[in-house]
Write an enzyme that holds these catalytic residues in place. Structure first.
Site, PDB file in Angstrom:
ATOM      1  N   SER A  12      11.366  -3.484  -3.593  1.00 37.45           N
ATOM      2  CA  SER A  12      12.784  -3.870  -3.681  1.00 37.45           C
ATOM      3  C   SER A  12      13.579  -3.374  -2.477  1.00 37.45           C
ATOM      4  CB  SER A  12      13.392  -3.301  -4.963  1.00 37.45           C
ATOM      5  OG  SER A  12      12.661  -3.737  -6.077  1.00 37.45           O
ATOM      6  N   ASN A 100      13.717   8.178  -3.084  1.00 38.07           N
ATOM      7  CA  ASN A 100      14.221   9.289  -3.898  1.00 38.07           C
ATOM      8  C   ASN A 100      13.145  10.366  -3.992  1.00 38.07           C
ATOM      9  OD1 ASN A 100      16.638   8.040  -4.346  1.00 38.07           O
ATOM     10  ND2 ASN A 100      16.103   7.261  -6.379  1.00 38.07           N
ATOM     11  N   LYS A 178      20.983  14.921  -4.268  1.00 39.27           N
ATOM     12  CA  LYS A 178      20.522  13.696  -4.942  1.00 39.27           C
ATOM     13  C   LYS A 178      19.379  14.019  -5.912  1.00 39.27           C
ATOM     14  CE  LYS A 178      19.615   9.030  -4.946  1.00 39.27           C
ATOM     15  NZ  LYS A 178      20.250   8.210  -5.913  1.00 39.27           N
ATOM     16  N   ASN A 182      19.386  13.425  -9.882  1.00 37.70           N
ATOM     17  CA  ASN A 182      18.309  12.630 -10.507  1.00 37.70           C
ATOM     18  C   ASN A 182      17.569  13.446 -11.564  1.00 37.70           C
ATOM     19  OD1 ASN A 182      17.375  10.752  -7.510  1.00 37.70           O
ATOM     20  ND2 ASN A 182      18.778  10.222  -9.142  1.00 37.70           N
ATOM     21  N   SER A 248      16.451   4.610 -12.815  1.00 38.12           N
ATOM     22  CA  SER A 248      15.220   4.109 -12.190  1.00 38.12           C
ATOM     23  C   SER A 248      13.986   4.641 -12.935  1.00 38.12           C
ATOM     24  CB  SER A 248      15.173   4.511 -10.719  1.00 38.12           C
ATOM     25  OG  SER A 248      15.338   5.900 -10.582  1.00 38.12           O
TER      26      SER A 248
HETATM   27  N1  LIG Z   1      15.260  -0.221  -6.192  1.00 33.72           N
HETATM   28  C1  LIG Z   1      16.400   0.446  -6.119  1.00 33.72           C
HETATM   29  O1  LIG Z   1      17.442  -0.070  -6.524  1.00 33.72           O
HETATM   30  C2  LIG Z   1      16.449   1.817  -5.524  1.00 33.72           C
HETATM   31  C3  LIG Z   1      15.304   2.503  -5.187  1.00 33.72           C
HETATM   32  N2  LIG Z   1      15.414   3.739  -4.579  1.00 33.72           N
HETATM   33  C4  LIG Z   1      14.217   4.465  -4.189  1.00 33.72           C
HETATM   34  O2  LIG Z   1      13.576   3.747  -3.145  1.00 33.72           O
HETATM   35  C5  LIG Z   1      12.154   3.947  -3.221  1.00 33.72           C
HETATM   36  C6  LIG Z   1      11.463   2.594  -3.314  1.00 33.72           C
HETATM   37  O3  LIG Z   1      11.872   1.999  -4.534  1.00 33.72           O
HETATM   38  P1  LIG Z   1      11.626   0.474  -4.872  1.00 33.72           P
HETATM   39  O4  LIG Z   1      11.723  -0.353  -3.649  1.00 33.72           O
HETATM   40  O5  LIG Z   1      12.503   0.159  -6.020  1.00 33.72           O
HETATM   41  O6  LIG Z   1      10.116   0.518  -5.353  1.00 33.72           O
HETATM   42  P2  LIG Z   1       9.091  -0.685  -5.469  1.00 33.72           P
HETATM   43  O7  LIG Z   1       8.059  -0.277  -6.458  1.00 33.72           O
HETATM   44  O8  LIG Z   1       9.823  -1.969  -5.651  1.00 33.72           O
HETATM   45  O9  LIG Z   1       8.446  -0.729  -4.028  1.00 33.72           O
HETATM   46  C7  LIG Z   1       7.525   0.216  -3.570  1.00 33.72           C
HETATM   47  C8  LIG Z   1       6.567  -0.504  -2.675  1.00 33.72           C
HETATM   48  O10 LIG Z   1       5.639   0.426  -2.148  1.00 33.72           O
HETATM   49  C9  LIG Z   1       4.391  -0.217  -2.090  1.00 33.72           C
HETATM   50  N3  LIG Z   1       3.295   0.762  -2.062  1.00 33.72           N
HETATM   51  C10 LIG Z   1       2.851   1.576  -3.031  1.00 33.72           C
HETATM   52  N4  LIG Z   1       1.782   2.283  -2.611  1.00 33.72           N
HETATM   53  C11 LIG Z   1       1.558   1.901  -1.343  1.00 33.72           C
HETATM   54  C12 LIG Z   1       0.600   2.233  -0.383  1.00 33.72           C
HETATM   55  N5  LIG Z   1      -0.336   3.157  -0.632  1.00 33.72           N
HETATM   56  N6  LIG Z   1       0.650   1.613   0.808  1.00 33.72           N
HETATM   57  C13 LIG Z   1       1.603   0.687   1.080  1.00 33.72           C
HETATM   58  N7  LIG Z   1       2.543   0.325   0.198  1.00 33.72           N
HETATM   59  C14 LIG Z   1       2.526   0.927  -0.997  1.00 33.72           C
HETATM   60  C15 LIG Z   1       4.337  -1.076  -3.330  1.00 33.72           C
HETATM   61  O11 LIG Z   1       3.404  -2.082  -3.118  1.00 33.72           O
HETATM   62  P3  LIG Z   1       2.875  -3.002  -4.330  1.00 33.72           P
HETATM   63  O12 LIG Z   1       3.995  -3.943  -4.602  1.00 33.72           O
HETATM   64  O13 LIG Z   1       1.667  -3.624  -3.725  1.00 33.72           O
HETATM   65  O14 LIG Z   1       2.556  -2.057  -5.461  1.00 33.72           O
HETATM   66  C16 LIG Z   1       5.757  -1.577  -3.405  1.00 33.72           C
HETATM   67  O15 LIG Z   1       5.903  -2.794  -2.712  1.00 33.72           O
HETATM   68  C17 LIG Z   1      11.921   4.825  -4.460  1.00 33.72           C
HETATM   69  O16 LIG Z   1      11.854   6.171  -4.079  1.00 33.72           O
HETATM   70  C18 LIG Z   1      13.171   4.597  -5.299  1.00 33.72           C
HETATM   71  O17 LIG Z   1      13.469   5.695  -6.155  1.00 33.72           O
HETATM   72  C19 LIG Z   1      16.620   4.304  -4.274  1.00 33.72           C
HETATM   73  C20 LIG Z   1      17.773   3.662  -4.585  1.00 33.72           C
HETATM   74  C21 LIG Z   1      17.793   2.404  -5.278  1.00 33.72           C
HETATM   75  C1  LIG Z   2      21.791   6.232 -11.289  1.00 34.33           C
HETATM   76  C2  LIG Z   2      21.103   7.498 -10.831  1.00 34.33           C
HETATM   77  C3  LIG Z   2      22.108   8.307 -10.026  1.00 34.33           C
HETATM   78  C4  LIG Z   2      20.728   8.322 -12.020  1.00 34.33           C
HETATM   79  O1  LIG Z   2      20.186   9.542 -11.656  1.00 34.33           O
HETATM   80  C5  LIG Z   2      19.898   7.165  -9.974  1.00 34.33           C
HETATM   81  O2  LIG Z   2      19.900   7.443  -8.800  1.00 34.33           O
HETATM   82  C6  LIG Z   2      18.664   6.559 -10.532  1.00 34.33           C
HETATM   83  O3  LIG Z   2      18.699   5.888 -11.555  1.00 34.33           O
HETATM   84  O4  LIG Z   2      17.616   6.774  -9.901  1.00 34.33           O
END
Ligand SMILES: NC(=O)C1=CN([C@@H]2O[C@H](COP(=O)(O)OP(=O)(O)OC[C@H]3O[C@@H](n4cnc5c(N)ncnc54)[C@H](OP(=O)(O)O)[C@@H]3O)[C@@H](O)[C@H]2O)C=CC1
Ligand SMILES: CC(C)(CO)C(=O)C(=O)O
Length: 293
Positions: A12, A100, A178, A182, A248
């Site tokens: 995402s 995160n 943060k 969390n 999350s």
């Molecule tokens: N989504 C959100 O709204 C928010 C997310 N975050 C933080 O951002 C970070 C990412 O979240 P998000 O994008 O939602 O997570 P997702 O699960 O959507 O994306 C993570 C990606 O990492 C890939 N991945 C996992 N293992 C490997 C690997 N060994 N090599 C290469 N790629 C890999 C996955 O691939 P595959 O699809 O193949 O499994 C997936 O595409 C997290 O720490 C989350 O807490 C922070 C704020 C908001």
């Molecule tokens: C909304 C909030 C701040 C809750 O800890 C967050 O960052 C999450 O859901 O990962």
């Protein structure tokens, strides 16, 4: 001239920032875990627009140096993911980790100790619905280097493409705040399967207060006294502002995915020299319900 940014972990947040860096003028290449087609289209819907961009897609196993790498995997996967492109990075590769939790920082340094590692955090919410990326709003994005250094020249690309972006000279402190927030919200919502705002109710008051008090004690041990003294009210404010949100961690539990509990609660517990029974119990409850990665 703008740089080429490779993105590792195109979920995402990776897809959202692929669009943003493209708009900032960067050449963006998506790294795929297995060999796929040479291009991948990411359709991003925001409250203001709906746009599809076709990106160049390359395998992690390919050859060729990577100059700028944005890592947007989950925290627990970052070290493993970077290992897969280890042969393509060197001391001139800029790494930006946007996720995160905290565990990834040590994991990434262990894999590539010679690379400059910048740390980022975003509140831009984004999720995927099949082939569509849906961004909830712009959110705020922080980025900086743990040494507190000034922004490098590539930050201009980010400034052109990323809304509400801030260069931080205290990124460590911001990430610790943060992770503390969390830790106070996400595990309880995930274990009790409730929205963030429910934690303000009488039913969860005692447990929530004991979680926050243990996190406050750890922040004090780490010397973050200002964060510690404001944490109870900061957490209540976030619970109020995000009352209707599914955290999350709860989203991960509901989808049967591994959570970032190790990197949030587990990391905090490793920083403490005292037993923190409420946090320890929450971590083991979460570990018992999540799948192996
Ligand atoms: N989504 C959100 O709204 C928010 C997310 N975050 C933080 O951002 C970070 C990412 O979240 P998000 O994008 O939602 O997570 P997702 O699960 O959507 O994306 C993570 C990606 O990492 C890939 N991945 C996992 N293992 C490997 C690997 N060994 N090599 C290469 N790629 C890999 C996955 O691939 P595959 O699809 O193949 O499994 C997936 O595409 C997290 O720490 C989350 O807490 C922070 C704020 C908001
Ligand atoms: C909304 C909030 C701040 C809750 O800890 C967050 O960052 C999450 O859901 O990962």
């Amino acid at each position: 001239m703008s740089e080429t940014w490779h993105i590792l972990g195109v979920g995402s947040i990776g897809g959202l920032f692929a669009h943003r860096l493209h708009h900032g003028g960067a050449t963006v290449r998506l790294l795929a875990r297995s060999r796929t087609s040479a291009n991948r289209t990411i359709r991003l819907t925001t409250p203001e627009s709906d746009q599809s961009i076709r990106f160049n897609c390359v395998s992690v196993a390919d050859e060729g140096d990577i100059s700028h790498l944005l890592i947007t995997s989950k925290s627990w996967a970052a070290g493993l993911a970077l290992q897969k492109v280890r042969h393509r990075i060197n001391h001139q590769t800029t790494l930006v980790a946007m996720m995160n939790g905290m565990q990834h920082i040590a994991d990434l340094r262990a894999v590539a100790p010679e690379c400059p590692l910048f740390l980022a955090s975003t509140t831009a919410g984004c999720h995927r619905d099949k082939d569509r990326w849906i961004a909830a709003g712009t959110g705020k994005t922080l980025i900086g280097h743990p040494t507190g250094s000034a922004a490098p020249t590539w930050f201009e690309t980010w400034q052109r493409g990323v809304p509400a972006l801030e260069w931080c000279t205290d990124i460590d402190e911001r990430l610790i705040e943060k992770v503390a927030i969390n830790a106070c919200i996400n595990p309880l919502t995930a274990v009790h399967r409730v929205k963030n705002g429910a934690l303000l109710s009488e039913a969860f008051k005692a447990e929530s207060n004991s979680v926050i008090s243990e996190v406050v004690a750890i922040l004090e041990e780490l010397g973050h006294t200002k964060l510690a003294s404001g944490l109870h009210s900061t957490v209540r404010a976030v619970m109020t502002d995000t009352a209707e949100n599914t955290s999350s961690m709860l989203s991960d539990v509901l989808a049967g995915r591994r959570t970032e509990a190790d990197s949030i609660l587990g990391w905090l517990l490793t920083q403490s020299t005292h037993d923190r029974p409420t946090l320890r119990a929450l971590l083991s409850q979460l570990q018992s319900i999540e799948p192996d990665s």
